[in-house]
Motif scaffolding. Structure first.
Motif, PDB file in Angstrom:
ATOM      1  N   VAL A 229       0.849  -1.206   0.000  1.00 40.62           N
ATOM      2  CA  VAL A 229       0.000   0.000   0.000  1.00 40.62           C
ATOM      3  C   VAL A 229       0.883   1.254   0.000  1.00 40.62           C
ATOM      4  N   VAL A 230       0.572   2.210  -0.862  1.00 37.76           N
ATOM      5  CA  VAL A 230       1.445   3.399  -0.942  1.00 37.76           C
ATOM      6  C   VAL A 230       1.463   4.202   0.357  1.00 37.76           C
ATOM      7  N   GLY A 231       0.358   4.166   1.125  1.00 39.91           N
ATOM      8  CA  GLY A 231       0.317   4.865   2.410  1.00 39.91           C
ATOM      9  C   GLY A 231      -0.017   6.338   2.275  1.00 39.91           C
TER      10      GLY A 231
ATOM     11  N   ILE B 249      -2.098   0.990 -12.850  1.00 41.23           N
ATOM     12  CA  ILE B 249      -1.652  -0.379 -13.108  1.00 41.23           C
ATOM     13  C   ILE B 249      -1.217  -0.959 -11.770  1.00 41.23           C
ATOM     14  N   GLY B 250      -2.067  -1.813 -11.167  1.00 45.32           N
ATOM     15  CA  GLY B 250      -1.757  -2.381  -9.852  1.00 45.32           C
ATOM     16  C   GLY B 250      -2.605  -1.742  -8.762  1.00 45.32           C
ATOM     17  N   MET B 251      -3.825  -2.272  -8.566  1.00 47.98           N
ATOM     18  CA  MET B 251      -4.770  -1.681  -7.608  1.00 47.98           C
ATOM     19  C   MET B 251      -4.560  -2.215  -6.190  1.00 47.98           C
ATOM     20  N   PHE B 252      -4.267  -3.515  -6.066  1.00 41.83           N
ATOM     21  CA  PHE B 252      -4.194  -4.200  -4.771  1.00 41.83           C
ATOM     22  C   PHE B 252      -5.538  -4.016  -4.041  1.00 41.83           C
ATOM     23  N   THR B 253      -5.530  -3.550  -2.794  1.00 43.30           N
ATOM     24  CA  THR B 253      -6.804  -3.425  -2.074  1.00 43.30           C
ATOM     25  C   THR B 253      -7.455  -2.056  -2.282  1.00 43.30           C
TER      26      THR B 253
ATOM     27  N   TYR C 225      -6.146   1.259  -2.216  1.00 44.79           N
ATOM     28  CA  TYR C 225      -5.788   2.491  -1.510  1.00 44.79           C
ATOM     29  C   TYR C 225      -5.441   3.630  -2.471  1.00 44.79           C
ATOM     30  N   SER C 226      -4.530   3.388  -3.412  1.00 45.83           N
ATOM     31  CA  SER C 226      -4.109   4.481  -4.298  1.00 45.83           C
ATOM     32  C   SER C 226      -5.223   4.864  -5.272  1.00 45.83           C
ATOM     33  N   ALA C 227      -6.044   3.886  -5.662  1.00 46.16           N
ATOM     34  CA  ALA C 227      -7.185   4.215  -6.538  1.00 46.16           C
ATOM     35  C   ALA C 227      -8.119   5.193  -5.823  1.00 46.16           C
TER      36      ALA C 227
ATOM     37  N   CYS D  41      -6.249  -1.562 -12.795  1.00 44.70           N
ATOM     38  CA  CYS D  41      -6.024  -2.938 -13.261  1.00 44.70           C
ATOM     39  C   CYS D  41      -5.511  -3.820 -12.120  1.00 44.70           C
ATOM     40  N   GLU D  42      -6.004  -5.056 -12.071  1.00 43.48           N
ATOM     41  CA  GLU D  42      -5.578  -5.976 -10.999  1.00 43.48           C
ATOM     42  C   GLU D  42      -5.789  -7.412 -11.467  1.00 43.48           C
ATOM     43  N   ILE D  43      -4.986  -8.343 -10.887  1.00 40.27           N
ATOM     44  CA  ILE D  43      -5.206  -9.767 -11.179  1.00 40.27           C
ATOM     45  C   ILE D  43      -5.624 -10.559  -9.934  1.00 40.27           C
TER      46      ILE D  43
ATOM     47  N   PRO E   4      -4.519  -9.546 -16.690  1.00 42.69           N
ATOM     48  CA  PRO E   4      -3.153  -9.018 -16.863  1.00 42.69           C
ATOM     49  C   PRO E   4      -3.188  -7.603 -17.426  1.00 42.69           C
ATOM     50  N   ALA E   5      -2.498  -6.700 -16.746  1.00 44.14           N
ATOM     51  CA  ALA E   5      -2.619  -5.277 -17.073  1.00 44.14           C
ATOM     52  C   ALA E   5      -2.174  -4.963 -18.495  1.00 44.14           C
ATOM     53  N   ILE E   6      -1.164  -5.686 -18.991  1.00 43.49           N
ATOM     54  CA  ILE E   6      -0.669  -5.339 -20.322  1.00 43.49           C
ATOM     55  C   ILE E   6      -1.756  -5.609 -21.367  1.00 43.49           C
TER      56      ILE E   6
ATOM     57  N   ILE F  18       1.894   3.608 -12.421  1.00 45.79           N
ATOM     58  CA  ILE F  18       2.356   2.237 -12.640  1.00 45.79           C
ATOM     59  C   ILE F  18       2.892   1.676 -11.323  1.00 45.79           C
ATOM     60  N   ASP F  19       2.237   0.595 -10.848  1.00 46.84           N
ATOM     61  CA  ASP F  19       2.598   0.036  -9.533  1.00 46.84           C
ATOM     62  C   ASP F  19       2.244  -1.449  -9.488  1.00 46.84           C
ATOM     63  N   ALA F  20       2.611  -2.197 -10.565  1.00 47.52           N
ATOM     64  CA  ALA F  20       2.307  -3.634 -10.558  1.00 47.52           C
ATOM     65  C   ALA F  20       3.607  -4.428 -10.689  1.00 47.52           C
ATOM     66  N   ASP F  21       3.561  -5.593 -11.355  1.00 45.96           N
ATOM     67  CA  ASP F  21       4.738  -6.464 -11.456  1.00 45.96           C
ATOM     68  C   ASP F  21       5.907  -5.748 -12.138  1.00 45.96           C
ATOM     69  N   LYS F  22       7.049  -5.790 -11.477  1.00 38.28           N
ATOM     70  CA  LYS F  22       8.208  -4.994 -11.931  1.00 38.28           C
ATOM     71  C   LYS F  22       8.768  -5.507 -13.260  1.00 38.28           C
TER      72      LYS F  22
ATOM     73  N   ASN G 251       7.382  -2.466 -20.368  1.00 40.57           N
ATOM     74  CA  ASN G 251       6.205  -2.627 -21.238  1.00 40.57           C
ATOM     75  C   ASN G 251       5.085  -1.666 -20.824  1.00 40.57           C
ATOM     76  N   TYR G 252       4.865  -1.545 -19.520  1.00 42.44           N
ATOM     77  CA  TYR G 252       3.825  -0.618 -19.037  1.00 42.44           C
ATOM     78  C   TYR G 252       4.190   0.825 -19.416  1.00 42.44           C
ATOM     79  N   TYR G 253       5.468   1.142 -19.271  1.00 43.35           N
ATOM     80  CA  TYR G 253       5.912   2.508 -19.616  1.00 43.35           C
ATOM     81  C   TYR G 253       5.679   2.790 -21.103  1.00 43.35           C
TER      82      TYR G 253
HETATM   83  C1  LIG Z   1       2.326  -2.860  -5.205  1.00 44.01           C
HETATM   84  S1  LIG Z   1       0.732  -3.535  -5.386  1.00 44.01           S
HETATM   85  C2  LIG Z   1      -0.279  -2.136  -5.738  1.00 44.01           C
HETATM   86  C3  LIG Z   1      -0.523  -1.279  -4.525  1.00 44.01           C
HETATM   87  C4  LIG Z   1      -1.572  -0.228  -4.720  1.00 44.01           C
HETATM   88  N1  LIG Z   1      -1.201   0.696  -5.764  1.00 44.01           N
HETATM   89  C5  LIG Z   1      -1.819   0.490  -3.427  1.00 44.01           C
HETATM   90  O1  LIG Z   1      -1.234   1.549  -3.174  1.00 44.01           O
HETATM   91  O2  LIG Z   1      -2.555  -0.035  -2.572  1.00 44.01           O
HETATM   92  C6  LIG Z   1       0.846  -4.345  -6.942  1.00 44.01           C
HETATM   93  C7  LIG Z   1      -0.426  -5.030  -7.391  1.00 44.01           C
HETATM   94  O3  LIG Z   1      -0.251  -5.374  -8.769  1.00 44.01           O
HETATM   95  C8  LIG Z   1      -0.938  -6.567  -9.001  1.00 44.01           C
HETATM   96  N2  LIG Z   1      -0.401  -7.196 -10.220  1.00 44.01           N
HETATM   97  C9  LIG Z   1       0.726  -7.933 -10.330  1.00 44.01           C
HETATM   98  N3  LIG Z   1       0.892  -8.338 -11.599  1.00 44.01           N
HETATM   99  C10 LIG Z   1      -0.141  -7.835 -12.308  1.00 44.01           C
HETATM  100  C11 LIG Z   1      -0.525  -7.897 -13.669  1.00 44.01           C
HETATM  101  N4  LIG Z   1       0.209  -8.569 -14.568  1.00 44.01           N
HETATM  102  N5  LIG Z   1      -1.647  -7.264 -14.059  1.00 44.01           N
HETATM  103  C12 LIG Z   1      -2.404  -6.565 -13.150  1.00 44.01           C
HETATM  104  N6  LIG Z   1      -2.079  -6.476 -11.850  1.00 44.01           N
HETATM  105  C13 LIG Z   1      -0.972  -7.090 -11.422  1.00 44.01           C
HETATM  106  C14 LIG Z   1      -0.715  -7.401  -7.746  1.00 44.01           C
HETATM  107  O4  LIG Z   1      -1.697  -8.405  -7.621  1.00 44.01           O
HETATM  108  C15 LIG Z   1      -0.739  -6.335  -6.655  1.00 44.01           C
HETATM  109  O5  LIG Z   1      -2.014  -6.253  -6.065  1.00 44.01           O
END
Ligand SMILES: C[S@@+](CC[C@H](N)C(=O)[O-])C[C@H]1O[C@@H](n2cnc3c(N)ncnc32)[C@H](O)[C@@H]1O
Length: 214
Positions: free
Chosen positions: A41-43, A65-69, A71-73, A89-91, A118-120, A135-139, A144-146
């Motif tokens: 979570v970004v906090g 890209i990368g919602m998790f629970t 917070y940032s959305a 986007c989230e998986i 998958p976000a891509i 952008i905050d998902a799989d590194k 590719n996200y960029y």
């Molecule tokens: C660092 S967390 C995001 C945190 C979020 N932005 C927040 O502040 O609460 C990364 C998220 O990306 C998701 N994720 C990983 N690979 C992904 C993909 N290929 N497509 C979409 N989401 C993905 C993970 O499931 C995870 O919930």
């Protein structure tokens, strides 16, 4: 994640920044209670920074890209105008279930659209322009996200890329693992891209702020 900023400085910065909304506080606390990976979570401090960026560009359309629970959305939805939209986007279905509950409780939750998968692939189906892309998902996919993000970014939009200092691991040569290498590659690609200008902000785990050259 290894803190790069001392706890005292972090607390001082937090005390002098826009406060966290009560709904985000509740979401963060539930995430911390129930998820081992809550550190993602970004906090509140980075959240306030994201909100400031969204307001500075007058964002109406945000792509995350990368919602998790969620917070940032929620940070973005709280910061943009009432007729704005956050596409996120989230998986992970379990994380998304938590996000949906909190979006339903928030007055701005109706402005958030969740795209599972998958976000891509989601990014390929989307049409720009977006005023802000976070952008905050799989590194591994960061470059590719960029690259796709730049195609979707509005001419005067901003792209924010999280965790670009990766607990300081980016300093290591050779990189200790694939994810560190992917983040180093992203930072290099952005620094050498003649289309953009960027600043790497040392907030939390590092946020790269990117915009097109005018
Ligand atoms: C660092 S967390 C995001 C945190 C979020 N932005 C927040 O502040 O609460 C990364 C998220 O990306 C998701 N994720 C990983 N690979 C992904 C993909 N290929 N497509 C979409 N989401 C993905 C993970 O499931 C995870 O919930």
């Amino acid at each position: 994640m290894k803190p790069l900023i001392s706890p005292e400085i972090e607390a001082y910065a937090l005390a002098h920044s826009r406060p966290e909304s009560s709904i985000r506080q509740a979401l963060r606390e539930e995430t911390e209670r129930t998820r081992d990976d809550a550190v993602m979570v970004v906090g509140p401090l980075e959240g306030a920074f994201l909100q400031m960026m969204a307001q500075l560009v007058g964002a109406k359309r945000v792509l995350e890209i990368g919602m998790f629970t969620g917070y940032s959305a929620l940070c973005f939805a709280e910061a943009i105008s009432e007729d704005g939209t956050v596409i996120t986007c989230e998986i992970d279905e379990e994380a998304a279930a938590i996000a949906r509950r909190y979006f339903a409780r928030s007055p701005v939750g109706k402005n958030i659209e969740i795209r599972m998968g998958p976000a891509i692939e989601t990014m390929r189906t989307l049409t720009g322009p977006f005023d802000l892309i976070f952008i905050d998902a799989d590194k591994i996919n960061y470059v590719n996200y960029y690259q796709r993000g730049l195609e979707l970014l509005a001419p005067r939009g901003v792209m924010l890329i999280d965790n670009v200092l990766w607990s300081g691991e980016v300093l290591k040569q050779p990189p200790p693992d694939e994810r560190t290498a992917a983040i180093q590659e992203l930072n290099r690609a952005v620094a050498q891209d003649p289309r953009v200008t960027a600043v790497l902000v040392t907030i939390r785990d590092g946020v790269l702020v990117v915009r097109r050259k005018t």
